[in-house]
Design a protein around this motif. Structure first.
Motif, short mmCIF file in Angstrom:
data_model
loop_
_atom_site.label_atom_id
_atom_site.label_comp_id
_atom_site.label_asym_id
_atom_site.label_seq_id
_atom_site.Cartn_x
_atom_site.Cartn_y
_atom_site.Cartn_z
N ASP A 104 0.84 -1.21 0.00
CA ASP A 104 0.00 0.00 0.00
C ASP A 104 0.87 1.26 0.00
O ASP A 104 0.63 2.21 -0.75
N LYS A 105 1.88 1.22 0.88
CA LYS A 105 2.76 2.38 1.02
C LYS A 105 3.50 2.65 -0.29
O LYS A 105 3.61 3.78 -0.76
N GLU A 106 4.00 1.56 -0.88
CA GLU A 106 4.75 1.65 -2.13
C GLU A 106 3.88 2.25 -3.25
O GLU A 106 4.30 3.15 -3.98
N SER A 190 -29.58 -10.38 -17.19
CA SER A 190 -30.05 -9.79 -18.46
C SER A 190 -28.97 -9.82 -19.54
O SER A 190 -29.24 -9.54 -20.70
N GLN A 191 -27.72 -10.13 -19.12
CA GLN A 191 -26.55 -10.11 -20.01
C GLN A 191 -26.21 -8.70 -20.52
O GLN A 191 -25.54 -8.55 -21.53
N GLU A 192 -26.68 -7.68 -19.82
CA GLU A 192 -26.35 -6.31 -20.21
C GLU A 192 -24.97 -5.92 -19.69
O GLU A 192 -24.56 -6.37 -18.62
N LEU A 193 -24.29 -5.06 -20.44
CA LEU A 193 -23.06 -4.42 -19.98
C LEU A 193 -23.39 -2.95 -19.69
O LEU A 193 -23.80 -2.23 -20.59
N LEU A 194 -23.24 -2.56 -18.44
CA LEU A 194 -23.68 -1.23 -18.04
C LEU A 194 -22.50 -0.38 -17.59
O LEU A 194 -21.74 -0.78 -16.70
N PRO A 195 -22.32 0.81 -18.19
CA PRO A 195 -21.25 1.71 -17.73
C PRO A 195 -21.70 2.52 -16.51
O PRO A 195 -22.83 2.99 -16.46
N TRP A 196 -20.81 2.65 -15.54
CA TRP A 196 -21.09 3.46 -14.35
C TRP A 196 -19.90 4.37 -14.10
O TRP A 196 -18.76 3.95 -14.26
N GLU A 197 -20.19 5.57 -13.64
CA GLU A 197 -19.12 6.48 -13.21
C GLU A 197 -19.07 6.47 -11.69
O GLU A 197 -20.11 6.53 -11.03
N VAL A 198 -17.86 6.39 -11.16
CA VAL A 198 -17.73 6.39 -9.70
C VAL A 198 -16.38 7.00 -9.33
O VAL A 198 -15.38 6.79 -10.01
N THR A 199 -16.39 7.80 -8.26
CA THR A 199 -15.17 8.45 -7.77
C THR A 199 -14.75 7.79 -6.46
O THR A 199 -15.55 7.69 -5.53
N LEU A 200 -13.51 7.34 -6.43
CA LEU A 200 -13.00 6.63 -5.26
C LEU A 200 -11.84 7.41 -4.65
O LEU A 200 -10.94 7.87 -5.36
N LEU A 201 -11.88 7.57 -3.33
CA LEU A 201 -10.76 8.17 -2.60
C LEU A 201 -10.06 7.05 -1.83
O LEU A 201 -10.72 6.17 -1.27
N TRP A 202 -8.74 7.13 -1.80
CA TRP A 202 -7.99 6.09 -1.07
C TRP A 202 -6.78 6.69 -0.36
O TRP A 202 -6.10 7.58 -0.89
N HIS A 203 -6.55 6.19 0.84
CA HIS A 203 -5.36 6.56 1.61
C HIS A 203 -4.95 5.32 2.40
O HIS A 203 -5.80 4.61 2.93
N PRO A 204 -3.62 5.06 2.50
CA PRO A 204 -3.19 3.81 3.16
C PRO A 204 -3.72 3.66 4.59
O PRO A 204 -4.04 2.56 5.01
N GLN A 205 -3.81 4.78 5.33
CA GLN A 205 -4.31 4.66 6.72
C GLN A 205 -5.84 4.67 6.80
O GLN A 205 -6.41 4.04 7.67
N ARG A 206 -6.45 5.40 5.90
CA ARG A 206 -7.90 5.59 6.02
C ARG A 206 -8.72 4.63 5.16
O ARG A 206 -9.93 4.56 5.29
N GLY A 207 -8.03 3.92 4.26
CA GLY A 207 -8.76 3.00 3.39
C GLY A 207 -9.49 3.72 2.27
O GLY A 207 -9.13 4.84 1.89
N THR A 208 -10.56 3.09 1.77
CA THR A 208 -11.26 3.63 0.60
C THR A 208 -12.60 4.24 0.98
O THR A 208 -13.27 3.79 1.91
N ARG A 209 -12.97 5.28 0.22
CA ARG A 209 -14.30 5.88 0.37
C ARG A 209 -14.81 6.21 -1.02
O ARG A 209 -14.04 6.69 -1.86
N VAL A 210 -16.07 5.97 -1.27
CA VAL A 210 -16.66 6.40 -2.53
C VAL A 210 -17.20 7.81 -2.33
O VAL A 210 -17.97 8.06 -1.42
N ALA A 211 -16.72 8.73 -3.18
CA ALA A 211 -17.13 10.13 -3.04
C ALA A 211 -18.52 10.32 -3.64
O ALA A 211 -19.40 10.89 -3.01
N GLN A 212 -18.70 9.84 -4.86
CA GLN A 212 -20.07 9.84 -5.41
C GLN A 212 -20.11 8.88 -6.57
O GLN A 212 -19.08 8.44 -7.06
N SER A 213 -21.31 8.49 -6.95
CA SER A 213 -21.43 7.52 -8.04
C SER A 213 -22.72 7.80 -8.77
O SER A 213 -23.59 8.47 -8.26
#
Length: 213
Positions: A104-106, A190-213
């Motif tokens: 993670d640090k690397e 349904s066999q559909e392929l669906l595109p999604w937009e999503v913003t992810l924040l990450w920090h080694p100590q705090r882990g991941t958070r989704v900002a919005q989707s």
């Protein structure tokens, strides 16, 4: 009373995919992702005026170290008739996940030291290959898609991450790394392929958070 379901039962498999997605969102990162090795046991309870609750026993494996497995019990409640509220998921993991602290640090330092923000597309490529330097980005996309799967699943859907169409790192004024993803989710029913937009924040100590989707 909960009714036993055969492990090959499609609704049980859909609930298991949701549980694994949720767990990836909670516990995943650029050095760690879990995938389902086996659905060991599934039961379903129909709760009047509330919804359907699944009790699952899962065996999960580390994507980067397939010999390392953990057991997980999950309860998944799909609310009756509700399209707007995400299913309730409760998880208990038995067993230790390997430490990703060094990796993670690397990764964090490598991204922070880039002259230009990282931009990439089509991970994996059309041959199914992920370049080693983009593997952490791919695993972060699994985290982000885990969030989307949790938020958007119903009893009749089964979403899987098919591909990262596009990812762009966004410079921030704080310590977090920010990645704006466009992911393709494959909906198996349904066999559909669906595109999604999503913003992810990450920090080694705090882990991941989704900002919005």
């Amino acid at each position: 009373r909960a009714m036993e379901l055969p492990p090959g039962h499609f609704p049980a498999a859909r609930a298991a995919a949701l549980a694994v997605g949720y767990l990836r969102y909670l516990r995943g990162g650029p050095g760690c992702a879990l995938q389902l090795r086996e659905l060991r046991r599934a039961r379903r309870q129909d709760i009047d005026d509330v919804g359907h609750k699944y009790y699952l026993e899962l065996e999960l494996e580390d994507v980067l170290d397939k010999d390392r497995t953990v057991s997980c019990t999950a309860e998944v409640l799909y609310h009756l008739g509700s399209k707007s509220s995400a299913p309730d998921v409760q998880l208990t993991v038995q067993g230790e996940l390997r430490s990703t602290e060094e990796a993670d640090k690397e990764f964090y330092n490598r991204i922070r030291s880039l002259e230009k923000e990282l931009v990439a597309e089509n991970i994996p490529d059309s041959h199914g290959n992920v370049p080693p330097e983009l593997e952490p980005i791919h695993l972060l996309a699994w985290v982000a898609s885990g969030y989307l799967i949790w938020q958007n699943s119903t009893e009749n859907t089964n979403f899987h991450l098919a591909q990262v169409k596009h990812v762009k790192q966004v410079k921030r004024n704080d310590e977090d790394l920010q990645f704006d993803f466009v992911v393709l989710l494959h909906e198996m029913v349904s066999q559909e392929l669906l595109p999604w937009e999503v913003t992810l924040l990450w920090h080694p100590q705090r882990g991941t958070r989704v900002a919005q989707s």
